[in-house]
Design a protein around this motif. Structure first.
Motif, mmCIF file in Angstrom:
data_model
loop_
_atom_site.group_PDB
_atom_site.id
_atom_site.type_symbol
_atom_site.label_atom_id
_atom_site.label_comp_id
_atom_site.label_asym_id
_atom_site.label_seq_id
_atom_site.Cartn_x
_atom_site.Cartn_y
_atom_site.Cartn_z
ATOM 1 N N GLN A 134 -72.225 50.160 16.651
ATOM 2 C CA GLN A 134 -73.498 49.551 16.253
ATOM 3 C C GLN A 134 -73.940 50.594 14.733
ATOM 4 O O GLN A 134 -73.378 49.923 13.349
ATOM 5 N N ALA A 135 -74.238 51.798 15.092
ATOM 6 C CA ALA A 135 -74.882 52.480 14.048
ATOM 7 C C ALA A 135 -73.684 52.609 13.190
ATOM 8 O O ALA A 135 -73.621 53.402 12.051
ATOM 9 N N LEU A 136 -72.526 52.597 13.831
ATOM 10 C CA LEU A 136 -70.942 53.026 12.546
ATOM 11 C C LEU A 136 -71.311 52.027 11.442
ATOM 12 O O LEU A 136 -70.785 52.403 10.332
ATOM 13 N N ARG A 137 -70.950 50.860 11.932
ATOM 14 C CA ARG A 137 -71.062 49.424 11.528
ATOM 15 C C ARG A 137 -72.408 49.782 10.016
ATOM 16 O O ARG A 137 -72.042 48.676 9.350
ATOM 17 N N ASP A 138 -73.475 49.347 10.625
ATOM 18 C CA ASP A 138 -74.544 49.545 9.758
ATOM 19 C C ASP A 138 -74.544 50.862 8.698
ATOM 20 O O ASP A 138 -74.872 50.322 7.873
ATOM 21 N N ASN A 139 -73.839 51.983 9.134
ATOM 22 C CA ASN A 139 -73.321 52.997 7.567
ATOM 23 C C ASN A 139 -72.347 52.677 6.996
ATOM 24 O O ASN A 139 -72.152 53.008 5.740
ATOM 25 N N PHE A 140 -71.240 52.587 7.525
ATOM 26 C CA PHE A 140 -69.772 52.283 7.051
ATOM 27 C C PHE A 140 -69.357 50.437 6.757
ATOM 28 O O PHE A 140 -68.472 50.493 6.433
ATOM 29 N N GLY A 141 -70.441 49.472 7.519
ATOM 30 C CA GLY A 141 -69.704 48.106 6.956
ATOM 31 C C GLY A 141 -69.298 47.664 7.822
ATOM 32 O O GLY A 141 -68.706 48.434 9.299
ATOM 33 N N SER A 142 -68.906 46.220 7.895
ATOM 34 C CA SER A 142 -68.630 45.673 9.790
ATOM 35 C C SER A 142 -67.179 45.282 9.025
ATOM 36 O O SER A 142 -66.811 44.176 9.713
ATOM 37 N N ALA A 143 -66.114 45.945 7.915
ATOM 38 C CA ALA A 143 -64.986 45.135 7.687
ATOM 39 C C ALA A 143 -64.229 44.676 8.415
ATOM 40 O O ALA A 143 -64.093 46.329 9.590
ATOM 41 N N PRO A 144 -63.187 44.017 8.859
ATOM 42 C CA PRO A 144 -61.714 44.143 9.996
ATOM 43 C C PRO A 144 -61.700 45.779 9.799
ATOM 44 O O PRO A 144 -61.051 46.498 9.108
ATOM 45 N N GLY A 145 -61.495 46.815 10.860
ATOM 46 C CA GLY A 145 -60.503 48.201 10.823
ATOM 47 C C GLY A 145 -61.403 49.184 10.425
ATOM 48 O O GLY A 145 -60.952 50.040 10.478
ATOM 49 N N THR A 146 -62.839 48.861 10.197
ATOM 50 C CA THR A 146 -63.744 50.176 10.224
ATOM 51 C C THR A 146 -63.737 50.872 11.376
ATOM 52 O O THR A 146 -63.507 52.501 10.784
ATOM 53 N N LEU A 147 -64.253 50.688 12.151
ATOM 54 C CA LEU A 147 -64.204 51.269 13.598
ATOM 55 C C LEU A 147 -62.709 52.150 13.594
ATOM 56 O O LEU A 147 -62.832 53.463 14.002
ATOM 57 N N THR A 148 -62.230 51.820 13.235
ATOM 58 C CA THR A 148 -60.482 52.561 13.716
ATOM 59 C C THR A 148 -60.102 53.719 12.965
ATOM 60 O O THR A 148 -59.555 54.948 13.059
ATOM 61 N N ARG A 149 -60.698 52.635 11.155
ATOM 62 C CA ARG A 149 -60.302 54.187 10.344
ATOM 63 C C ARG A 149 -61.285 54.973 10.485
ATOM 64 O O ARG A 149 -60.932 55.701 10.734
ATOM 65 N N LEU A 150 -62.615 55.092 10.738
ATOM 66 C CA LEU A 150 -63.501 55.890 11.605
ATOM 67 C C LEU A 150 -62.934 57.275 12.254
ATOM 68 O O LEU A 150 -62.713 58.535 12.207
ATOM 69 N N ALA A 151 -62.266 56.852 13.649
ATOM 70 C CA ALA A 151 -61.907 57.058 14.600
ATOM 71 C C ALA A 151 -60.397 58.170 14.333
ATOM 72 O O ALA A 151 -60.783 59.093 14.457
ATOM 73 N N LEU A 152 -59.834 57.316 13.620
ATOM 74 C CA LEU A 152 -58.758 57.637 13.071
ATOM 75 C C LEU A 152 -58.994 58.893 11.762
ATOM 76 O O LEU A 152 -58.209 60.012 12.196
ATOM 77 N N ARG A 153 -59.476 58.303 11.112
ATOM 78 C CA ARG A 153 -59.942 59.663 9.981
ATOM 79 C C ARG A 153 -60.537 60.859 10.395
ATOM 80 O O ARG A 153 -60.554 62.144 10.442
ATOM 81 N N SER A 154 -61.755 60.712 11.666
ATOM 82 C CA SER A 154 -62.614 61.337 12.395
ATOM 83 C C SER A 154 -61.031 62.785 12.749
ATOM 84 O O SER A 154 -61.413 63.888 12.909
ATOM 85 N N LEU B 218 -56.699 53.043 6.724
ATOM 86 C CA LEU B 218 -57.114 55.032 6.545
ATOM 87 C C LEU B 218 -57.856 55.100 5.542
ATOM 88 O O LEU B 218 -59.139 55.123 5.645
ATOM 89 N N GLY B 219 -57.237 54.295 3.872
ATOM 90 C CA GLY B 219 -58.305 54.607 3.262
ATOM 91 C C GLY B 219 -58.892 56.120 2.310
ATOM 92 O O GLY B 219 -57.517 56.286 3.209
ATOM 93 N N PRO B 220 -59.262 55.404 1.921
ATOM 94 C CA PRO B 220 -59.851 57.316 0.891
ATOM 95 C C PRO B 220 -60.051 58.103 2.205
ATOM 96 O O PRO B 220 -60.506 57.278 2.853
ATOM 97 N N ALA B 221 -60.397 58.980 1.813
ATOM 98 C CA ALA B 221 -60.596 60.416 2.557
ATOM 99 C C ALA B 221 -61.992 59.650 3.318
ATOM 100 O O ALA B 221 -62.787 60.094 2.340
ATOM 101 N N LEU B 222 -63.032 60.315 4.342
ATOM 102 C CA LEU B 222 -64.145 60.594 4.557
ATOM 103 C C LEU B 222 -65.175 61.646 3.762
ATOM 104 O O LEU B 222 -64.080 62.689 3.604
ATOM 105 N N THR B 223 -65.841 62.077 2.900
ATOM 106 C CA THR B 223 -66.454 62.850 2.356
ATOM 107 C C THR B 223 -66.833 63.441 3.599
ATOM 108 O O THR B 223 -67.125 63.395 4.612
#
Length: 357
Positions: free
Chosen positions: A270-290, A317-322
């Protein structure tokens, strides 16, 4: 930050692969129980990943132990029908003993290798990994295993030699992980691998190797990294499945999702959603990008069981995380690891209390 982000990367000499590949595990039990539908979903997923427009998978990771060769045969069926595709094939050896006294004894590695080639419909493997740290009593078969894979490389039957990274259950104690790190360093210096294959995600403890993390250590030695289980078998995407595509428990720790741990995971996601949004695939993107942005010597292999999972993994995947965003993700993931550590400590405490009753 990686200079070219999702451009093809040099994993090691002879392997230039897109950074997101596939961990291909399907069990023979699936075939028997679920019938052709499940196999069809697996093959459809392979098609979708390989043909993805931007970052299609060309690195396919499997092992002779996955379904006793069943996964290799499924990939072989795909390779046979798509011989024009520039694929890199990775397999492992060391868990299937057969009638040999040990998986690394005598010519057993060569027998398993020939069978893997036949299963995969291939004349050469790009990466061949020694899958375990178990080389028999007093490492009796270690020398034979090293000689075998080096001979295969000299004969150009394989391009690269792989070995496992430090591995233990997610809830293992710091002392147990330290022993694994010592064992890894000992074997690393003897095997001299081209690539290290390891499980890595938010729940993997930080392990020091000669004072460095795994990424700095391998980069300094000019060794590539294959990172598996980046989604923790669905747990980091918000799915509580806690199992791999073959329906085996992902790990003893994650299989035991107790209410306190489930609550900790839910809070972190939920903390990840609060900071990065709840769009479909967001949690997957963060885990893969990490994982993808840990180093330019890394290829990440993600598991799947159907075309829909593949599509989400490759399209999110989208753009790279800062650097700031990566730092925030890591901070939240540290909180999740803390939950597993508390689970381990509670388990030890409960055992102690039972002993004294």
């Amino acid at each position: 930050m990686i200079a070219h982000d999702l451009a093809a990367r040099h994993l090691c000499r002879g392997i230039l692969a897109h950074p997101l590949g596939l961990h291909c595990e399907v069990s023979a039990g699936q075939d028997a129980s679920a019938g052709p539908t499940n196999i069809s979903g697996f093959l459809d997923g392979l098609h979708r990943a390989v043909e993805h427009v931007e970052h299609g998978a060309i690195f396919l990771d499997t092992a002779d132990s996955y379904g006793c060769g069943h996964s290799e045969r499924m990939i072989g069926r795909f390779v046979r029908d798509h011989q024009d595709l520039p694929l890199y094939l990775s397999s492992k050896v060391g868990r299937v003993r057969g009638s040999a006294p040990h998986p690394f004894a005598g010519r057993h590695i060569h027998h398993q290798f020939e069978q893997s080639l036949e299963n995969l419909y291939a004349e050469q493997l790009d990466l061949y990994t020694l899958e375990t740290f178990d080389f028999g009593p007093a490492d009796r078969y270690l020398g034979n295993a090293i000689d075998s894979v080096r001979t295969l490389r000299e004969l150009e039957s394989i391009k690269a030699i792989g070995m496992r990274g430090p591995h233990a259950d997610y809830t293992s104690s710091p002392g147990e992980w330290e022993k694994q790190a010592e064992r890894f360093l000992y074997l690393f210096r003897l095997i001299k691998p081209d690539v290290v294959w390891t499980r890595f995600n938010a729940f993997t403890p930080a392990v020091l190797l000669d004072g460095e993390d795994l990424f700095s250590f391998t980069a300094r030695h000019g060794v590539g990294l294959v990172l598996a289980a980046p989604l923790a078998h669905g747990v980091l995407t918000g799915s509580r499945a806690g199992s791999s595509p073959s329906h085996r428990p992902a790990s003893q720790g994650l299989a035991r999702l107790t209410p306190p741990l489930t609550k900790r995971i839910s809070e972190g996601l939920q903390a990840l959603r609060d900071n990065f949004g709840s769009a479909p695939g967001t949690l997957t993107r963060l885990a893969l990008r990490s994982c993808l942005q840990r180093g330019d010597n890394c290829v990440v292999v993600v598991g799947f069981s159907n075309e829909e999972q593949v599509e989400e993994n490759y399209s999110c995947l989208g753009p790279a995380l800062t650097e700031q965003e990566l730092g925030l993700v890591d901070e939240i993931y540290v909180h999740l690891r803390g939950g597993l550590q508390e689970l381990q400590e509670d388990s030890v405490r409960c055992v102690a209390e039972e002993v004294h009753v």
